[in-house]
Design a protein around this motif. Structure first.
Motif, PDB file in Angstrom:
ATOM      1  N   ASP A 125      37.373 -48.507  -7.710  1.00 25.47           N
ATOM      2  CA  ASP A 125      36.373 -49.561  -7.551  1.00 25.47           C
ATOM      3  C   ASP A 125      36.860 -50.753  -8.369  1.00 25.47           C
ATOM      4  OD1 ASP A 125      33.982 -51.144  -8.530  1.00 25.47           O
ATOM      5  OD2 ASP A 125      32.994 -49.820  -7.075  1.00 25.47           O
ATOM      6  N   ARG A 146      35.610 -53.681  -8.931  1.00 23.64           N
ATOM      7  CA  ARG A 146      34.595 -54.311  -9.767  1.00 23.64           C
ATOM      8  C   ARG A 146      34.413 -53.579 -11.089  1.00 23.64           C
ATOM      9  NH1 ARG A 146      29.052 -53.473 -10.192  1.00 23.64           N
ATOM     10  NH2 ARG A 146      27.962 -55.258 -11.052  1.00 23.64           N
ATOM     11  N   LEU A 147      34.405 -52.258 -11.049  1.00 28.54           N
ATOM     12  CA  LEU A 147      34.197 -51.474 -12.260  1.00 28.54           C
ATOM     13  C   LEU A 147      35.496 -51.146 -12.985  1.00 28.54           C
ATOM     14  CD1 LEU A 147      31.391 -49.011 -11.145  1.00 28.54           C
ATOM     15  CD2 LEU A 147      31.180 -51.217 -12.301  1.00 28.54           C
ATOM     16  N   GLU A 193      26.783 -60.660 -14.878  1.00 26.06           N
ATOM     17  CA  GLU A 193      27.631 -59.781 -14.063  1.00 26.06           C
ATOM     18  C   GLU A 193      28.343 -58.745 -14.927  1.00 26.06           C
ATOM     19  OE1 GLU A 193      29.954 -57.797 -11.304  1.00 26.06           O
ATOM     20  OE2 GLU A 193      28.072 -58.893 -11.064  1.00 26.06           O
ATOM     21  N   SER A 197      25.888 -56.140 -15.929  1.00 25.65           N
ATOM     22  CA  SER A 197      25.599 -55.269 -14.792  1.00 25.65           C
ATOM     23  C   SER A 197      26.681 -54.207 -14.633  1.00 25.65           C
ATOM     24  CB  SER A 197      25.483 -56.105 -13.517  1.00 25.65           C
ATOM     25  OG  SER A 197      25.361 -55.293 -12.385  1.00 25.65           O
ATOM     26  N   ARG A 198      27.923 -54.616 -14.778  1.00 23.57           N
ATOM     27  CA  ARG A 198      29.033 -53.670 -14.688  1.00 23.57           C
ATOM     28  C   ARG A 198      28.954 -52.633 -15.800  1.00 23.57           C
ATOM     29  NH1 ARG A 198      33.833 -57.877 -14.172  1.00 23.57           N
ATOM     30  NH2 ARG A 198      35.126 -56.040 -14.554  1.00 23.57           N
ATOM     31  N   GLU A 257      26.324 -50.085 -14.905  1.00 18.14           N
ATOM     32  CA  GLU A 257      26.824 -49.150 -13.887  1.00 18.14           C
ATOM     33  C   GLU A 257      27.791 -48.140 -14.479  1.00 18.14           C
ATOM     34  OE1 GLU A 257      28.108 -50.054  -9.760  1.00 18.14           O
ATOM     35  OE2 GLU A 257      27.281 -52.040 -10.245  1.00 18.14           O
TER      36      GLU A 257
END
Length: 105
Positions: free
Chosen positions: A9, A11-12, A81, A84-85, A88
């Protein structure tokens, strides 16, 4: 890392499970391999979180000195953002506990 059970992923910044069946439908060998690989990935999550937290601190420092409204909004958005990561990643970090509980049930 690419394989049958995990896909990175972007983003992560970590590979995540892409299981196509219920956990109980995997045989014990597959389950053990998935858990072992997840443990390696999971072990890196705190380092990824730490790096994102450093980015937040840097963005907050820039925000403290920023006079331009549009740039301030962008920095705030970037901070949100990153947060948020991190949230998660914390959720994914706890996934192992659920797997372990299933294995011992």
């Amino acid at each position: 890392m690419r394989n049958r059970y995990f896909r990175t992923d972007v983003r992560l910044g970590i590979p995540l499970p892409i299981l196509d069946r219920e956990w109980e439908q995997y045989d014990v060998t597959e389950q053990m391999g998935i858990v072992e690989q997840w443990e390696l990935i999971r072990g890196r999550i705190p380092d990824v979180i730490f790096a994102l937290e450093r980015e937040i601190v840097l963005n907050q420092q820039m925000l403290d000195d920023e006079d331009d409204f549009v740039r301030s909004c962008k920095l705030n958005s970037d901070i949100a953002e990153l947060a948020s990561r991190i949230n998660e990643l914390h959720i994914w970090y706890r996934v192992n506990q659920e797997i372990e509980q299933r294995r011992h049930s």
